[in-house]
Motif scaffolding. Structure first.
Motif, PDB file in Angstrom:
ATOM      1  N   ASN A 212      71.358  52.917  17.227  1.00 35.34           N
ATOM      2  CA  ASN A 212      70.763  51.810  16.479  1.00 35.34           C
ATOM      3  C   ASN A 212      70.214  50.744  17.416  1.00 35.34           C
ATOM      4  N   ASP A 213      70.872  50.538  18.553  1.00 34.79           N
ATOM      5  CA  ASP A 213      70.366  49.572  19.530  1.00 34.79           C
ATOM      6  C   ASP A 213      69.036  50.036  20.125  1.00 34.79           C
ATOM      7  N   ILE A 214      68.940  51.341  20.437  1.00 31.85           N
ATOM      8  CA  ILE A 214      67.699  51.879  21.013  1.00 31.85           C
ATOM      9  C   ILE A 214      66.609  51.931  19.961  1.00 31.85           C
ATOM     10  N   GLY A 215      66.994  52.340  18.743  1.00 26.31           N
ATOM     11  CA  GLY A 215      66.030  52.511  17.656  1.00 26.31           C
ATOM     12  C   GLY A 215      65.684  53.973  17.458  1.00 26.31           C
ATOM     13  N   TYR A 216      65.812  54.448  16.212  1.00 24.53           N
ATOM     14  CA  TYR A 216      65.516  55.849  15.912  1.00 24.53           C
ATOM     15  C   TYR A 216      64.019  56.117  15.990  1.00 24.53           C
ATOM     16  N   PRO A 217      63.653  57.382  16.334  1.00 29.79           N
ATOM     17  CA  PRO A 217      64.509  58.534  16.632  1.00 29.79           C
ATOM     18  C   PRO A 217      65.034  58.484  18.061  1.00 29.79           C
ATOM     19  N   VAL A 218      66.186  59.159  18.290  1.00 31.16           N
ATOM     20  CA  VAL A 218      66.769  59.238  19.625  1.00 31.16           C
ATOM     21  C   VAL A 218      67.034  60.704  19.968  1.00 31.16           C
ATOM     22  N   MET A 219      67.187  60.944  21.265  1.00 28.20           N
ATOM     23  CA  MET A 219      67.549  62.281  21.746  1.00 28.20           C
ATOM     24  C   MET A 219      68.972  62.224  22.279  1.00 28.20           C
ATOM     25  N   ILE A 220      69.850  63.048  21.683  1.00 31.38           N
ATOM     26  CA  ILE A 220      71.222  63.185  22.164  1.00 31.38           C
ATOM     27  C   ILE A 220      71.244  64.395  23.086  1.00 31.38           C
ATOM     28  N   LYS A 221      71.730  64.230  24.307  1.00 36.10           N
ATOM     29  CA  LYS A 221      71.663  65.342  25.248  1.00 36.10           C
ATOM     30  C   LYS A 221      72.859  65.341  26.187  1.00 36.10           C
ATOM     31  N   ALA A 222      73.197  66.546  26.645  1.00 35.35           N
ATOM     32  CA  ALA A 222      74.306  66.706  27.581  1.00 35.35           C
ATOM     33  C   ALA A 222      73.882  66.230  28.961  1.00 35.35           C
ATOM     34  N   SER A 223      74.742  65.499  29.620  1.00 36.63           N
ATOM     35  CA  SER A 223      74.433  65.002  30.954  1.00 36.63           C
ATOM     36  C   SER A 223      74.222  66.142  31.937  1.00 36.63           C
ATOM     37  N   ALA A 224      75.001  67.211  31.785  1.00 37.25           N
ATOM     38  CA  ALA A 224      74.909  68.347  32.704  1.00 37.25           C
ATOM     39  C   ALA A 224      74.114  69.492  32.091  1.00 37.25           C
ATOM     40  N   GLY A 225      73.357  69.211  31.036  1.00 34.61           N
ATOM     41  CA  GLY A 225      72.701  70.277  30.282  1.00 34.61           C
ATOM     42  C   GLY A 225      71.448  70.830  30.926  1.00 34.61           C
ATOM     43  N   GLY A 226      70.863  71.783  30.229  1.00 33.89           N
ATOM     44  CA  GLY A 226      69.645  72.434  30.666  1.00 33.89           C
ATOM     45  C   GLY A 226      69.339  73.587  29.734  1.00 33.89           C
ATOM     46  N   GLY A 227      68.080  74.046  29.743  1.00 36.32           N
ATOM     47  CA  GLY A 227      67.708  75.183  28.916  1.00 36.32           C
ATOM     48  C   GLY A 227      67.766  74.904  27.426  1.00 36.32           C
ATOM     49  N   GLY A 228      67.707  73.621  27.042  1.00 36.59           N
ATOM     50  CA  GLY A 228      67.731  73.278  25.626  1.00 36.59           C
ATOM     51  C   GLY A 228      69.114  73.229  25.014  1.00 36.59           C
ATOM     52  N   LYS A 229      70.146  73.568  25.777  1.00 38.55           N
ATOM     53  CA  LYS A 229      71.508  73.568  25.241  1.00 38.55           C
ATOM     54  C   LYS A 229      72.080  72.149  25.318  1.00 38.55           C
ATOM     55  N   GLY A 230      72.857  71.783  24.280  1.00 34.43           N
ATOM     56  CA  GLY A 230      73.459  70.460  24.252  1.00 34.43           C
ATOM     57  C   GLY A 230      72.476  69.359  23.944  1.00 34.43           C
ATOM     58  N   MET A 231      71.421  69.673  23.172  1.00 35.88           N
ATOM     59  CA  MET A 231      70.400  68.675  22.854  1.00 35.88           C
ATOM     60  C   MET A 231      70.141  68.654  21.349  1.00 35.88           C
ATOM     61  N   ARG A 232      70.036  67.467  20.773  1.00 36.34           N
ATOM     62  CA  ARG A 232      69.718  67.303  19.357  1.00 36.34           C
ATOM     63  C   ARG A 232      68.872  66.043  19.172  1.00 36.34           C
ATOM     64  N   ILE A 233      67.930  66.089  18.236  1.00 30.95           N
ATOM     65  CA  ILE A 233      67.160  64.903  17.852  1.00 30.95           C
ATOM     66  C   ILE A 233      67.841  64.284  16.643  1.00 30.95           C
ATOM     67  N   ALA A 234      68.012  62.983  16.660  1.00 30.19           N
ATOM     68  CA  ALA A 234      68.639  62.279  15.539  1.00 30.19           C
ATOM     69  C   ALA A 234      67.657  61.259  14.974  1.00 30.19           C
ATOM     70  N   TRP A 235      67.509  61.283  13.641  1.00 33.79           N
ATOM     71  CA  TRP A 235      66.594  60.365  12.965  1.00 33.79           C
ATOM     72  C   TRP A 235      67.340  59.291  12.183  1.00 33.79           C
ATOM     73  N   ASN A 236      68.672  59.467  12.049  1.00 36.47           N
ATOM     74  CA  ASN A 236      69.481  58.500  11.325  1.00 36.47           C
ATOM     75  C   ASN A 236      70.938  58.640  11.772  1.00 36.47           C
ATOM     76  N   ASP A 237      71.821  57.834  11.157  1.00 32.48           N
ATOM     77  CA  ASP A 237      73.226  57.841  11.570  1.00 32.48           C
ATOM     78  C   ASP A 237      73.894  59.185  11.313  1.00 32.48           C
ATOM     79  N   ASP A 238      73.574  59.820  10.189  1.00 30.21           N
ATOM     80  CA  ASP A 238      74.187  61.119   9.882  1.00 30.21           C
ATOM     81  C   ASP A 238      73.783  62.166  10.914  1.00 30.21           C
ATOM     82  N   ASP A 239      72.502  62.167  11.287  1.00 38.16           N
ATOM     83  CA  ASP A 239      72.042  63.096  12.320  1.00 38.16           C
ATOM     84  C   ASP A 239      72.766  62.844  13.640  1.00 38.16           C
ATOM     85  N   THR A 240      72.978  61.578  13.956  1.00 43.37           N
ATOM     86  CA  THR A 240      73.654  61.226  15.213  1.00 43.37           C
ATOM     87  C   THR A 240      75.088  61.734  15.223  1.00 43.37           C
TER      88      THR A 240
END
Length: 733
Positions: A212-240
């Motif tokens: 909410n501080d950054i403002g939607y939409p946001v990208m949730i991602k793994a710090s050590a991730g890669g290859g698309g794993k550990g990544m989700r787009i969130a458009w609201n609180d439920d998605d987050t």
């Protein structure tokens, strides 16, 4: 004993992946290498491979490693081994128990089994790989991509054991492999970065507050991730809330590190990455860009080099920032700096992959540089002999990632099974196939579902795309569901052809999901015409007269045959077929199509000329009912071809009633049940999560499709399920 083993291998692998001839003891003796006669039978392909590294600068008197271990599997292991063989370096393969007869094992000079199928017990166990290197006397280890390729502890452990890690130093891996740290370094190095939270996000509540501080939409991602794993787009609180939980579990399973970060999601960007190459002497160059915007679930599907979007000024600016970042961390190998580019050509640093990238072949084809060779040179301590002035852009290259997955389910849910027929289109000029499978290989739930990286090359983009279309039409894969229908459709799609693409391309072009190729009137008529010609040949073949030749029997077959043809989505068509002088004349809807009779019923790929145009079809199956199954433009079509009398009777047959599946939560793919979130007697609403299924290290949330009561739960966490298994049953209130 050896003879018996050879016999068992030949039964398992009936044909050679290179020449497609019956697998022989000579093939076994050469451990999967091309024999002299297979080179001749596929000379154009081998010549293309031999000539692709025209700009691979090095000194002829350089001393190479004597032996290199490849800490990986599949196509990337084969890829590294091929360069080692070209340089005269002996190779060592490591493999799990289920990979004992895998192509990379047969291709290597030596092989060591390192454990059971699960990656946590084999390919991710550092001690086993270090021990294998010491046991075989390997001087260096190339990690490929994935697995331990970006693990700083692995690189450090190899160094401690006097084994060279063919990749960047462990400190560079640590700084760039951690997305939180790499963003801080990028800011210090004056690299454009994406706005976001500077630090680790510990809990779901923190994730919601930060989003909410950054403002939607946001990208949730793994710090050590890669290859698309550990990544989700969130458009609201439920998605987050949901995305944070799933991504965290996915990151833990894939990387053993579940630290998460959140940053601003830039809507409708292009994903463009810069290949960099650095040595241990302070030299750093960039090998131009790759356009990687065609993605599903944050994983790339089609890549090309160069990008149609970049001008020379933007390319140079991105390249300078990429090398500036690499120098800031003392990077010393091949690596990739990824950027998001918006509609105004503003670019933002996304992350750095401290390894050889999956899509590196397209860079190799337009620059003439063997990136694996250069990584080996740098690891050996040699300075780069390439300068930035040596790196131009010669031609255009496109890569399609061919996966064992169903493109009709969310653009690609994994599929498993055995490749009971497998033919790569290597006979087509300017095609490169990087694969780690062959006919008889098993696609399992334990590893990534990639079958092959199909790469085309051309003087320009149109030529490269046309070559890719032809290659996809000739690519034969049986035994597993694959994504060629989607790839083939994208390659010819108007918006893609024009270069108007973003990371939202699939959702924009296929808003209701991929449904397969939609045939126009001309294409439908051509498919119907060929189906009738195949049926005509089938009728001729099934007519037997003892002691007479088939040619003599043709006088007993009516010169013209009439059929009723039905194609899904098209009204029934009346078709008349006449054959004469190696040609078919097909009349339908008041028009005539002329087809060349240049195929037999034993051919799997048919290439008739239809009114002067060469068209490509794969003949998949023929049924006694009159149905004929084709692959046309990548999509499978079943065409019903019936005689007039049979068609009249078929009208009285009852139609099959499709079962109602809305009360069932069904596994869309084979996988492992990670959690079951409902119990018998619970009330669920439409869209509620019933369970989480993991397949190929991806977490998939399965939802209830209606509001109902849970009547039965058939599986528990930890169980393995197959495609179509009913996990949860519902009953109406």
């Amino acid at each position: 004993m050896i003879f018996q083993r050879c016999k068992s291998v030949i039964r398992l692998y009936p044909s050679c992946k290179f020449c497609h001839k019956p697998f022989s003891y000579k093939h076994l003796q050469l451990r999967g290498l091309h024999t002299s006669w297979s080179r001749l039978s596929n000379y154009s392909y081998q010549q293309f491979l031999d000539q692709q590294y025209w700009n691979d600068k090095h000194s002829k008197d350089e001393k190479n490693f004597d032996k290199v271990l490849i800490a990986n599997r599949g196509e990337i292991a084969c890829r590294v081994i091929n360069t080692c063989r070209r340089l005269g370096i002996k190779s060592v393969a490591v493999h799990s128990e289920v990979d004992s007869f895998a192509p990379h094992v047969k291709l290597a000079d030596e092989a060591v089994c390192i454990g059971p199928a699960p990656t946590s017990e084999s390919y991710l166990v550092m001690d086993k790989i270090v021990e294998a290197a010491k046991q075989t006397g390997a001087q260096a280890v190339h990690p490929g991509y994935g697995f331990l390729s970006e693990n700083m502890d692995f690189a450090a452990k190899l160094t401690e054991n006097d084994i060279v890690f063919v990749g960047p130093n462990s400190e560079a891996i640590h700084m760039m492999g951690d997305k939180i740290e790499s963003k801080r370094i990028g800011n210090k190095a004056k690299v454009n970065t994406v706005p976001g939270f500077d630090g680790e996000v510990p809990t779901e509540e923190d994730a919601i507050r930060i989003s909410n501080d950054i403002g939607y939409p946001v990208m949730i991602k793994a710090s050590a991730g890669g290859g698309g794993k550990g990544m989700r787009i969130a458009w609201n609180d439920d998605d987050t809330r949901k995305g944070f939980r799933l991504s965290k579990a996915e990151a833990k399973s894939s990387f053993g590190d579940d630290r998460m970060l959140i940053e601003k999601y830039i809507d409708n960007p292009r994903h463009i990455e810069l290949q960099v190459l650095c040595d241990k002497h302070g030299n750093a160059i960039y090998l131009n860009e790759r356009e990687c915007s065609i993605q599903r679930r944050n994983q790339k599907v089609i890549e090309e080099a160069p990008s149609v979007y970049l001008d020379e000024g933007t390319r140079r600016a991105m390249g300078l920032q990429a090398t500036q970042l690499a120098k800031a961390v003392g990077y010393d190998s091949a690596g990739t700096v990824e950027f998001l580019v918006d509609s105004q050509k503003n670019f933002y640093f996304l992350e750095m992959n401290t390894r050889l990238q999956v899509e590196h072949p397209i860079t190799e084809l337009i620059t003439g540089v063997d990136l694996v060779h250069q990584m080996l040179r740098v690891a050996k301590g040699y300075p780069l002999q390439l300068t930035q002035e040596d790196i131009g852009i010669k031609g255009w290259s496109v890569e399609c990632r061919v996966y064992a997955e169903d493109p009709y389910k969310g653009f690609g849910l994994p599929s498993v099974g055995r490749l009971n027929k497998y033919r790569e289109p290597t006979h087509i000029p300017n095609i490169r196939c990087d694969s780690g499978v062959e006919e008889g290989s098993e696609i399992s739930i334990y590893y990534d579902s990639m079958i092959c990286k199909l790469v085309s090359y051309g003087d320009d983009r149109k030529q490269a795309l046309d070559t890719m279309s032809k290659a996809l039409d000739h690519y034969e894969i049986r035994g597993v569901t694959h994504n060629i229908p989607l790839l083939r459709d994208i390659i010819e799609e108007e918006r893609f052809r024009s270069g108007d693409i973003t990371t939202n391309y699939l959702q924009d072009v296929y808003p209701d999901g991929f449904k397969g190729k939609k045939l126009n009137t001309q294409e439908s008529m051509r498919l119907a015409a060929l189906a009738c010609c195949v049926r005509y040949k089938q009728e001729l073949q099934s007519t037997l007269f003892l002691n007479q030749t088939r040619i003599a029997n043709q006088t007993r077959i009516p010169k013209m045959q009439s059929f009723k043809v039905k194609i899904p989505g098209v009204d029934e068509i009346s078709v008349d077929v006449t054959s004469a002088q190696n040609q078919f004349m097909v009349a339908m809807n008041g028009e005539q199509l002329n087809l060349s009779d240049n195929f037999s019923l034993s051919d799997s790929v048919l290439a008739p000329e239809i009114n002067g145009d060469t068209c490509y079809f794969q003949l998949l199956d023929r049924f006694p009912s009159g149905d004929i199954k084709f692959r046309y433009f990548g999509t499978v079509f079943t065409v019903s071809v019936l005689s007039d009398s049979f068609a009249a009777m078929m009208k009285h047959m009852p139609e099959k009633i499709e079962p109602d599946l809305s009360a069932l939560v069904i596994a869309p793919m084979p996988g492992l049940v990670k959690s079951v979130n409902v119990s018998v007697g619970d009330m669920v609403s439409e869209g509620n999560e019933a369970c989480v299924l993991e397949a190929m290290k991806m977490q998939n949330s399965l939802l209830a499709t209606k509001t109902a009561r849970v009547s039965k739960v058939n599986f528990k966490a930890g169980d393995t399920v197959g495609e179509g298994d009913v996990i949860v049953e519902l009953e109406d209130i």
